[in-house]
Scaffold this active site. Structure first.
Site, PDB file in Angstrom:
ATOM      1  N   GLY A   9       1.029  -1.319  -0.200  1.00  0.00           N
ATOM      2  CA  GLY A   9      -0.025   0.004  -0.020  1.00  0.00           C
ATOM      3  C   GLY A   9       0.975   1.284   0.061  1.00  0.00           C
ATOM      4  NE  ARG A  56      -1.962  -4.386  -0.947  1.00  0.00           N
ATOM      5  CZ  ARG A  56      -1.558  -3.949   0.031  1.00  0.00           C
ATOM      6  NH1 ARG A  56      -0.491  -4.511   0.806  1.00  0.00           N
ATOM      7  NH2 ARG A  56      -2.070  -2.783   0.728  1.00  0.00           N
ATOM      8  CG  ASP A  86       2.322  -9.566   4.714  1.00  0.00           C
ATOM      9  OD1 ASP A  86       2.747 -10.283   5.314  1.00  0.00           O
ATOM     10  OD2 ASP A  86       1.245  -9.070   4.582  1.00  0.00           O
ATOM     11  CE  LYS A 115       4.530   0.040   2.360  1.00  0.00           C
ATOM     12  NZ  LYS A 115       3.422  -0.864   1.697  1.00  0.00           N
ATOM     13  CB  THR A 116       3.019   0.041   6.713  1.00  0.00           C
ATOM     14  OG1 THR A 116       1.807  -0.108   6.622  1.00  0.00           O
ATOM     15  CG2 THR A 116       3.748  -0.318   7.822  1.00  0.00           C
ATOM     16  CB  ILE A 117      -0.145   4.541   6.521  1.00  0.00           C
ATOM     17  CG1 ILE A 117      -1.337   3.545   6.103  1.00  0.00           C
ATOM     18  CG2 ILE A 117       0.175   5.402   5.429  1.00  0.00           C
ATOM     19  CD1 ILE A 117      -2.664   3.990   6.007  1.00  0.00           C
ATOM     20  CG  ASP A 118      -1.119  -0.576   7.903  1.00  0.00           C
ATOM     21  OD1 ASP A 118      -1.777   0.516   7.256  1.00  0.00           O
ATOM     22  OD2 ASP A 118      -0.867  -1.792   7.571  1.00  0.00           O
ATOM     23  CE1 TYR A 134     -27.077  13.933  10.063  1.00  0.00           C
ATOM     24  CE2 TYR A 134     -25.833  15.494   9.718  1.00  0.00           C
ATOM     25  CZ  TYR A 134     -26.985  14.979   9.401  1.00  0.00           C
ATOM     26  OH  TYR A 134     -27.677  15.266   8.376  1.00  0.00           O
ATOM     27  CG  MET A 185      -6.391   1.647   5.655  1.00  0.00           C
ATOM     28  SD  MET A 185      -5.663   2.717   4.330  1.00  0.00           S
ATOM     29  CE  MET A 185      -7.222   1.648   3.071  1.00  0.00           C
ATOM     30  N   GLY A 186      -5.738   0.916   8.802  1.00  0.00           N
ATOM     31  CA  GLY A 186      -4.481   0.561   9.671  1.00  0.00           C
ATOM     32  C   GLY A 186      -4.200  -0.910   9.692  1.00  0.00           C
ATOM     33  NE  ARG A 187      -1.889  -4.864   5.952  1.00  0.00           N
ATOM     34  CZ  ARG A 187      -2.483  -5.247   4.758  1.00  0.00           C
ATOM     35  NH1 ARG A 187      -3.233  -6.092   4.840  1.00  0.00           N
ATOM     36  NH2 ARG A 187      -1.974  -4.630   3.639  1.00  0.00           N
ATOM     37  CD  GLU A 217      -8.345  -1.046   6.936  1.00  0.00           C
ATOM     38  OE1 GLU A 217      -8.435  -0.356   6.260  1.00  0.00           O
ATOM     39  OE2 GLU A 217      -7.072  -1.648   7.381  1.00  0.00           O
ATOM     40  CE1 TYR A 238      -7.161   1.902  -0.547  1.00  0.00           C
ATOM     41  CE2 TYR A 238      -9.119   2.350   0.396  1.00  0.00           C
ATOM     42  CZ  TYR A 238      -8.407   1.538  -0.187  1.00  0.00           C
ATOM     43  OH  TYR A 238      -8.410   0.430   0.073  1.00  0.00           O
ATOM     44  CD  GLU A 239     -10.403   9.181   2.707  1.00  0.00           C
ATOM     45  OE1 GLU A 239      -9.711   8.180   2.938  1.00  0.00           O
ATOM     46  OE2 GLU A 239     -11.762   9.184   2.486  1.00  0.00           O
TER      47      GLU A 239
HETATM   48  P1  FBP Z   1       0.568  -2.263   3.710  1.00  0.00           P
HETATM   49  O1  FBP Z   1       0.951  -3.054   4.729  1.00  0.00           O
HETATM   50  O2  FBP Z   1       0.811  -2.732   2.380  1.00  0.00           O
HETATM   51  O3  FBP Z   1       1.419  -0.911   3.872  1.00  0.00           O
HETATM   52  O4  FBP Z   1      -0.835  -1.878   3.822  1.00  0.00           O
HETATM   53  C1  FBP Z   1      -1.398  -0.710   4.216  1.00  0.00           C
HETATM   54  C2  FBP Z   1      -2.901  -0.417   3.819  1.00  0.00           C
HETATM   55  O5  FBP Z   1      -3.223   0.891   3.713  1.00  0.00           O
HETATM   56  C3  FBP Z   1      -3.769  -0.838   4.895  1.00  0.00           C
HETATM   57  O6  FBP Z   1      -3.743   0.084   6.047  1.00  0.00           O
HETATM   58  C4  FBP Z   1      -5.034  -1.301   4.223  1.00  0.00           C
HETATM   59  O7  FBP Z   1      -5.791  -2.249   4.982  1.00  0.00           O
HETATM   60  C5  FBP Z   1      -4.611  -1.910   2.943  1.00  0.00           C
HETATM   61  O8  FBP Z   1      -3.229  -1.270   2.706  1.00  0.00           O
HETATM   62  C6  FBP Z   1      -5.337  -1.635   1.734  1.00  0.00           C
HETATM   63  O9  FBP Z   1      -4.862  -2.411   0.673  1.00  0.00           O
HETATM   64  P2  FBP Z   1      -5.317  -1.983  -0.813  1.00  0.00           P
HETATM   65  O10 FBP Z   1      -4.396  -0.763  -1.261  1.00  0.00           O
HETATM   66  O11 FBP Z   1      -5.174  -3.164  -1.436  1.00  0.00           O
HETATM   67  O12 FBP Z   1      -6.675  -1.560  -0.735  1.00  0.00           O
END
Ligand code: FBP
Length: 560
Positions: free
Chosen positions: A82, A146, A177, A203-206, A244, A251-253, A312, A428-429
């Site tokens: 990602g 991926r 991964d 790398k990973t935003i997670d 509301y 996000m963050g897996r 997430e 994605y933002e």
């Molecule tokens: P990575 O482990 O590849 O850095 O994943 C980041 C991530 O943004 C997760 O937070 C999210 O669950 C996943 O990618 C979404 O995957 P995709 O871009 O395939 O929709």
């Protein structure tokens, strides 16, 4: 000429900072070696699988006293998984170090992720190419993917492509991964005497690729600041209209680092942390009760609005769901080529096939879910065998269950409010935002440092830049063996070596900060409004990093 926004123009001019050891020049470095390392778990199995790359020492770079003469070298780079803000700067740092070492050196970018090295799809970088991407977000410089690099055939093809381009080092920029792929490729290249080195970049935003040597993965800083900006804006909106309840999935897996960080930056009314839910063995019902309790109490105070932040990966941590998903993953792996399942005409037929194969207790849980979620749980696993949690609308599941529960409370006279929910998913933002100054500097340093590791002949290492709450000149550059972070886990129904994910530590200072304050935040609105990331202006606004890193580092400092 291509039209650029004013910010694009200004960011292209930004000169990222380097640790002083690296700023002294790539040809002027010395390397210090620590003692031998071992994997975090399953040592015997990991050692057996990585006979050639296991146990290497952690290394650190210092400014050297004499200049090194480095032979020319071609390097290939891959963006994997990602997107995360700052990937372009890793490549820019790598390019600058490589050209500084020897202007004859070449950097090739493999296109579309790991498949680029297998299929021989690449570009060669030059100054003009690189300069157009400095300090920009995204992975569009070469694209990402991926593909899982693991078979003999893939390794063989990668070798052929490297030989053709005279590449003797490959840098893989990826998450847990992708860096597992890097470790496998490094081992295979050594085993087959190819002379090709492999270096990873975290790398990973997670934020889940971290340990004693890797303080944070790149992209986490920018992504969490972007989500915090959006949550802050929604808090102001909610507090203005007061009508509301916003349910915001972040996000963050699997790990909840991103949701936790965004919550510390904004102080919403409810924050769920998956790791806590698992530890306390909270069922879905008890989560709903916890959330309804706050909604009811706020309604009693005349507040029919609020903000709930949801990680997430929540669904995978609720005990009954976890057991069902694990059972489902094995079933999905066995159904991959099953014609009855693949060719089933309706989604209901697929539900039936799955339900019949699940253990009775798990079938009951699966069956209790709304059709929307049941269908989303059947979506393809990613190439690494993970459930694609970004595709499961947990926020909608919670809204549906909370609405039902509130109706029943209302009928008993226990709820007097109005429940108008709104759902959001922020992911994605934040992944391709312009990297914050922190990520711009950190990424550039990681890339530059990756070439330093190459220049000392290392392989199977992850580029490491530490001491990140200090100013960049005091950052410590070095490398950590990839095998040190590995353990065995079940993927696609089989035990595989993988880099262990770092989950939120419930006894750590970051979670404690939430725990100590959440009761207050639930009822008394203590919203914070971080606003947009600032790139120019006072350092106290532009250069501060995340609460997570600051809290983790201050605890580390306190314990010294
Ligand atoms: P990575 O482990 O590849 O850095 O994943 C980041 C991530 O943004 C997760 O937070 C999210 O669950 C996943 O990618 C979404 O995957 P995709 O871009 O395939 O929709």
């Amino acid at each position: 000429m291509e039209k650029l926004s004013p910010l694009q123009i200004e960011r292209l001019k930004y000169q990222p900072k380097l640790p002083s050891s690296l700023a002294g020049g790539i040809n002027n470095l010395e390397m210090a070696e620590g003692s031998a390392t071992q994997s975090v778990r399953d040592q015997e199995q990991i050692k057996e699988l990585f006979k050639n790359t296991y146990g290497k020492p952690v290394v650190t770079f210092e400014k050297g006293s004499s200049s090194r003469n480095l032979p020319s070298k071609n390097v290939g780079v891959i963006l994997s998984g990602g997107q995360a803000p700052g990937g372009h700067n890793v490549i820019a740092g790598l390019y600058d170090a490589l050209k500084q070492a020897n202007p004859e050196n070449k950097l090739y970018g493999f296109l579309g992720g790991p498949s680029g090295i297998i299929d021989g799809k690449y570009v060669e970088f030059d100054d003009k190419f690189i300069n157009a991407y400095r300090n920009t977000g995204g992975f569009d410089i070469i694209g990402s993917g991926r593909t899982k690099l693991e078979t003999e055939e893939q390794f063989q093809k990668s070798l052929e492509v490297c030989k053709k381009l005279n590449i003797t080092a490959v840098v893989i920029i990826g998450g847990d991964d992708s860096n597992t792929n890097a470790a496998l490729l490094a081992e295979w290249f050594v085993k087959n005497n190819t002379g090709i080195q492999v270096i990873g970049c975290p790398k990973t935003i997670d934020g889940d690729l971290k340990n004693d040597q890797i303080e944070i993965s790149f992209g986490f800083d920018t992504a969490t600041k972007t989500y915090a900006e959006l949550i802050g804006n929604i808090q102001r909106d909610a507090n203005s209209a007061k009508k509301y309840w916003h349910f915001i999935k972040i996000m963050g897996r699997s790990a909840s680092h991103v949701a936790l960080e965004a919550a510390l930056q904004t102080q919403p009314n409810i924050t769920l942390i998956s790791e806590e839910i698992e530890q306390k063995k909270m069922s879905l019902e008890s989560i709903i009760n916890y959330m309804c309790d706050i909604i009811v109490k706020r309604a009693d105070m005349g507040k029919n609005f609020g903000i709930a932040v949801i990680p997430e990966g929540l669904i995978e941590f609720i005990p009954e769901m976890k057991s069902m998903i694990s059972n489902l993953n094995d079933i999905m792996a066995s159904l991959e080529n099953d014609p009855d399942f693949v060719n089933a005409t309706t989604i209901r037929d697929k539900f039936d096939i799955v339900e019949n194969r699940l253990d009775p207790a798990n079938a009951k849980v699966y069956n209790s879910l709304p059709a929307l979620i049941k269908g989303q749980l059947l979506a393809d696993r990613d190439p690494h065998g993970n459930v694609q949690v970004s595709k499961i609308e947990t926020e909608k599941l919670l809204i549906e269950m909370i609405s039902t529960r509130l109706e029943s409370l209302k009928s008993q006279g226990d709820y007097i409010g109005k429940f108008n929910p709104q759902s959001h998913f922020f992911g994605y933002e934040g992944r391709c935002a312009f990297p914050s100054n922190f990520d711009a500097d950190y990424c550039y340093s990681l890339g530059f440092n990756a070439f330093a590791l190459i220049s000392f002949g290392l392989t199977g290492y992850l580029s490491s830049v530490r001491n990140l709450t200090e100013t960049a000149d005091k950052w410590v550059a070095g490398g950590v063996p990839l095998t040190m972070m590995m353990n065995m886990e079940k993927r696609h129904g089989e035990m595989k070596p993988v880099i262990q994910k770092a989950l939120v530590k419930l006894d750590g200072p970051v979670f404690k900060q939430l725990e100590e304050n959440r009761e207050d935040w639930a009822l008394n609105d203590r919203y914070l409004f971080p606003g947009a990331i600032q790139y120019f202006g006072p350092s106290c606004v532009c250069d501060v990093t995340t609460c997570t890193l600051q809290l983790e580092k201050s605890r580390e400092l306190a314990s010294v």
